[in-house]
Design a protein around this motif. Structure first.
Motif, short mmCIF file in Angstrom:
data_model
loop_
_atom_site.label_atom_id
_atom_site.label_comp_id
_atom_site.label_asym_id
_atom_site.label_seq_id
_atom_site.Cartn_x
_atom_site.Cartn_y
_atom_site.Cartn_z
N ALA A 91 0.96 -1.20 -0.04
CA ALA A 91 0.01 0.69 0.05
C ALA A 91 0.59 0.75 0.04
O ALA A 91 0.72 2.42 -0.19
CB ALA A 91 -1.16 -0.50 0.84
N ALA A 92 2.29 1.46 0.26
CA ALA A 92 3.03 1.97 0.18
C ALA A 92 2.89 3.06 -1.13
O ALA A 92 3.45 2.34 -2.38
CB ALA A 92 4.29 1.77 0.66
N ARG A 93 3.13 4.58 -1.04
CA ARG A 93 3.42 5.12 -1.98
C ARG A 93 3.82 6.12 -2.34
O ARG A 93 5.39 6.82 -1.17
CB ARG A 93 1.54 6.06 -2.70
CG ARG A 93 1.15 5.29 -2.44
CD ARG A 93 -0.85 6.40 -2.13
NE ARG A 93 -1.60 5.77 -1.75
CZ ARG A 93 -2.78 5.98 -3.32
NH1 ARG A 93 -2.37 6.54 -4.08
NH2 ARG A 93 -3.46 5.40 -2.64
N LEU A 94 4.88 6.24 -2.78
CA LEU A 94 5.64 7.46 -3.36
C LEU A 94 5.62 9.02 -2.48
O LEU A 94 5.38 9.78 -2.85
CB LEU A 94 6.49 8.05 -4.87
CG LEU A 94 7.10 6.85 -4.84
CD1 LEU A 94 7.99 7.39 -5.90
CD2 LEU A 94 8.60 7.36 -4.47
N TYR A 111 0.11 6.02 -7.79
CA TYR A 111 0.01 4.85 -7.83
C TYR A 111 0.62 3.54 -5.81
O TYR A 111 1.51 3.78 -6.25
CB TYR A 111 -0.56 3.74 -8.39
CG TYR A 111 -2.13 4.23 -9.51
CD1 TYR A 111 -3.17 3.76 -8.93
CD2 TYR A 111 -1.47 4.44 -10.28
CE1 TYR A 111 -4.33 4.16 -9.78
CE2 TYR A 111 -2.92 5.04 -11.50
CZ TYR A 111 -4.12 4.28 -11.12
OH TYR A 111 -5.21 4.49 -11.42
N PRO A 112 -0.41 3.00 -5.13
CA PRO A 112 1.40 2.55 -4.38
C PRO A 112 2.19 1.19 -5.35
O PRO A 112 1.35 0.43 -6.74
CB PRO A 112 0.56 1.60 -3.37
CG PRO A 112 -1.39 1.25 -4.35
CD PRO A 112 -1.52 2.68 -5.20
N GLU A 151 -7.65 -4.06 -10.67
CA GLU A 151 -7.22 -3.75 -9.60
C GLU A 151 -5.85 -3.59 -9.27
O GLU A 151 -6.50 -2.79 -8.30
CB GLU A 151 -6.29 -5.39 -9.88
CG GLU A 151 -6.99 -6.82 -9.90
CD GLU A 151 -7.11 -8.36 -9.98
OE1 GLU A 151 -5.26 -7.86 -9.67
OE2 GLU A 151 -7.10 -9.25 -10.09
N GLY A 152 -5.44 -2.67 -10.20
CA GLY A 152 -4.37 -1.18 -9.77
C GLY A 152 -5.22 -0.32 -9.52
O GLY A 152 -4.86 0.36 -8.91
N ARG A 153 -6.11 -0.10 -10.59
CA ARG A 153 -6.99 0.81 -10.16
C ARG A 153 -7.63 1.48 -8.48
O ARG A 153 -7.68 2.22 -8.00
CB ARG A 153 -7.69 1.41 -11.43
CG ARG A 153 -6.82 1.99 -12.18
CD ARG A 153 -8.37 2.10 -13.53
NE ARG A 153 -7.35 2.92 -14.46
CZ ARG A 153 -8.00 2.39 -15.91
NH1 ARG A 153 -9.87 1.95 -16.10
NH2 ARG A 153 -7.52 3.12 -17.12
N GLU A 154 -8.61 -0.07 -7.99
CA GLU A 154 -8.22 -0.29 -7.11
C GLU A 154 -7.53 -1.02 -5.49
O GLU A 154 -7.43 -1.04 -4.73
CB GLU A 154 -9.24 -1.22 -7.02
CG GLU A 154 -10.73 -1.59 -7.84
CD GLU A 154 -11.43 0.08 -7.49
OE1 GLU A 154 -11.97 -0.15 -6.04
OE2 GLU A 154 -12.22 0.51 -8.64
N ALA A 155 -6.33 -0.26 -6.00
CA ALA A 155 -5.87 -1.16 -5.19
C ALA A 155 -5.03 -0.12 -4.28
O ALA A 155 -4.99 -0.50 -2.76
CB ALA A 155 -3.80 -1.65 -5.94
N MET A 214 10.46 1.19 -12.58
CA MET A 214 11.21 2.55 -11.36
C MET A 214 10.26 3.03 -9.68
O MET A 214 10.80 3.13 -8.90
CB MET A 214 11.73 3.84 -12.04
CG MET A 214 12.71 4.07 -11.49
SD MET A 214 14.68 3.88 -10.83
CE MET A 214 14.71 4.28 -9.08
N ALA A 215 8.88 2.74 -10.63
CA ALA A 215 8.19 3.85 -9.32
C ALA A 215 8.01 2.59 -8.49
O ALA A 215 8.81 2.69 -6.72
CB ALA A 215 6.97 3.59 -9.86
N ALA A 216 8.26 1.43 -8.57
CA ALA A 216 8.54 -0.26 -7.52
C ALA A 216 9.57 -0.35 -6.56
O ALA A 216 9.35 -0.11 -5.47
CB ALA A 216 7.81 -1.40 -8.30
N TYR A 217 10.87 0.33 -7.18
CA TYR A 217 11.96 0.28 -6.67
C TYR A 217 12.25 1.53 -6.22
O TYR A 217 12.63 1.13 -4.68
CB TYR A 217 13.11 0.43 -8.39
CG TYR A 217 14.86 -0.27 -7.06
CD1 TYR A 217 15.00 -0.37 -7.16
CD2 TYR A 217 15.03 1.57 -7.35
CE1 TYR A 217 16.71 -0.58 -6.63
CE2 TYR A 217 16.74 1.93 -6.55
CZ TYR A 217 17.18 1.39 -6.37
OH TYR A 217 18.29 0.73 -5.86
N ALA A 218 11.55 2.30 -6.15
CA ALA A 218 11.65 4.28 -5.89
C ALA A 218 10.49 3.44 -3.93
O ALA A 218 10.97 3.82 -2.64
CB ALA A 218 11.74 4.70 -6.18
N ILE A 219 9.36 2.89 -4.66
CA ILE A 219 8.91 2.60 -3.61
C ILE A 219 9.60 2.39 -1.62
O ILE A 219 9.08 2.66 -1.24
CB ILE A 219 7.56 2.18 -3.87
CG1 ILE A 219 7.04 2.92 -4.36
CG2 ILE A 219 6.70 1.91 -2.47
CD1 ILE A 219 5.12 2.73 -5.43
#
Length: 184
Positions: free
Chosen positions: A36-39, A44-45, A79-83, A151-156
């Motif tokens: 659930a973490a976000r930048l 998106y998380p 699923e991604g939009r509801e995450a 990259m967003a996943a890595y940064a989160i």
């Protein structure tokens, strides 16, 4: 153009890295709460970044074969939009990555190869359509969009204290380091 030779290793290397980052996150004790973490609040998380990275892969491999997107791609987008409300688990993220990798690995050696100048209409979720060549699509959309989500996943994960560094990001390059290379 040899899109297969470009995209398959790229997708395989970075999805494998993404999976390894999730293994590290799980081992660190971060657990499913990380999903659930976000930048930033308006982004998106982590769970969505994983799903959308996989959607980008599916989108490219199906579009470049001239096939309609599989239902799983639409399900992952939904699923991604509801995450934000239902981020899911690290195990679910790993399953999505593994399923996507399996589709990439199942491609023939020239499955994505087509005329670089072939017309490709790419419709965005907001209804806008981009008229591109296959080369423009692969170079200017498919690869950058995939890397954006990876990259967003890595940064989160970094932001959440997971011990990741450049070697984790490009682990696939480590076998190419000269053994006699000077340190530093």
């Amino acid at each position: 153009m040899a899109f297969t030779a470009l995209l398959v290793p790229t997708y395989r290397n970075m999805l494998t890295a993404l999976s390894a980052w999730l293994d590290k996150a799980q081992a660190s004790g971060g657990g499913d709460a990380l999903m659930a973490a976000r930048l930033a609040q308006d982004m998106y998380p982590l769970s969505t970044q994983i799903r959308f990275a996989c959607v980008q892969v599916l989108e490219a491999i199906y579009r470049l074969q001239g096939k309609p997107l599989p239902e799983v791609a639409g399900a992952l987008v939904a699923e991604g939009r509801e995450a934000g409300d239902h981020p899911g688990t690290i195990a679910e993220g790993q399953r999505v990555i593994a399923d996507t990798l399996a589709q990439v690995q199942a491609l023939g050696s020239d499955a994505l190869d087509m005329d670089a100048d072939a017309a490709l209409a790419h419709e965005l979720p907001n209804g806008m359509i981009m008229d591109l060549t296959a080369q423009q699509y692969a170079r200017d959309w498919a690869v950058p969009q995939f890397y954006f989500h990876v990259m967003a996943a890595y940064a989160i994960l970094r932001q959440q204290g997971i011990d990741l560094g450049k070697a984790d990001y490009c682990a696939h390059m480590l076998p190419f380091i000269r053994q006699d290379a000077p340190a530093g």
